[in-house]
Scaffold this motif. Sequence first.
Motif, PDB file in Angstrom:
ATOM      1  N   SER A 188       0.839  -1.197   0.000  1.00  0.00           N
ATOM      2  CA  SER A 188       0.000   0.000   0.000  1.00  0.00           C
ATOM      3  C   SER A 188       0.876   1.250   0.000  1.00  0.00           C
ATOM      4  O   SER A 188       1.179   1.813   1.058  1.00  0.00           O
ATOM      5  CB  SER A 188      -0.927   0.023   1.218  1.00  0.00           C
ATOM      6  N   TRP A 192      -2.755   3.059   3.101  1.00  0.00           N
ATOM      7  CA  TRP A 192      -4.050   2.511   3.510  1.00  0.00           C
ATOM      8  C   TRP A 192      -3.869   1.068   3.975  1.00  0.00           C
ATOM      9  O   TRP A 192      -3.058   0.333   3.416  1.00  0.00           O
ATOM     10  CB  TRP A 192      -5.019   2.464   2.338  1.00  0.00           C
ATOM     11  N   PRO A 207      -8.949  -1.733  -0.653  1.00  0.00           N
ATOM     12  CA  PRO A 207      -8.952  -0.915   0.560  1.00  0.00           C
ATOM     13  C   PRO A 207     -10.301  -0.908   1.269  1.00  0.00           C
ATOM     14  O   PRO A 207     -10.435  -0.305   2.329  1.00  0.00           O
ATOM     15  CB  PRO A 207      -8.585   0.475   0.042  1.00  0.00           C
TER      16      PRO A 207
END
Length: 217
Positions: A188, A192, A207
Amino acid sequence: MRTTTMAGAAALTLALSACSLLPGSGSDGLTSGDDYSVTGALAEVPLVTGDDISVATADLVRATEINGVDRPATFDPKAIFAWEASLDGRPFSGTGDDRDYGTVHAAPPQVGRNSLGSKHTEFEELAGWTTLDVDSYVEVRAPHDVTVLTGAFDDDTLADLPEVEPGVRTIGEGPDRKQDLEKVTPVSPVGWPMRTSVEDGNLAISPSTETVQSWRE
């Protein structure tokens, strides 16, 4: 000589405006090889809405066969470069006018890009897989909402990750889409936490917890 083909049998990118991308029906879903189809790939995507939606799908198995560049089984930077370049439309060997290009342009999924470089080991330790394990994929790229992968995935792939909801595990801590720049990882790059799950041999990563749950249904 350079000859690049965006082959419908191996790869497709769609850009859709002001619409909803609905999951398909009457299909066996995302597969690879002779059974791969764009319709099947789109059938794997849960409901996604937005003003501008970009979706990419590719059969890396078939594209690799057509291009004739072997996919390495283990981390080998030189071999990975040649394989990825052949899929990306870049020269993978030769010099000058004698450079070699892949016939089919079927770029690997963006979500796994960092697993093909120097962060390969860290990516694998965090996610439990790398792009070298992926046979085919479908990916909603704008906004990045979900990627579904086929490959050698089973319950052991994500066994070391904590569960946030039944059947849904997480790479990183925190609420959905809660950015923390101190928690940027190869999985990420925006910081996130990423939700992920394996179902029937396919793996989803997003996500959004809700999106992964919808995919599992």
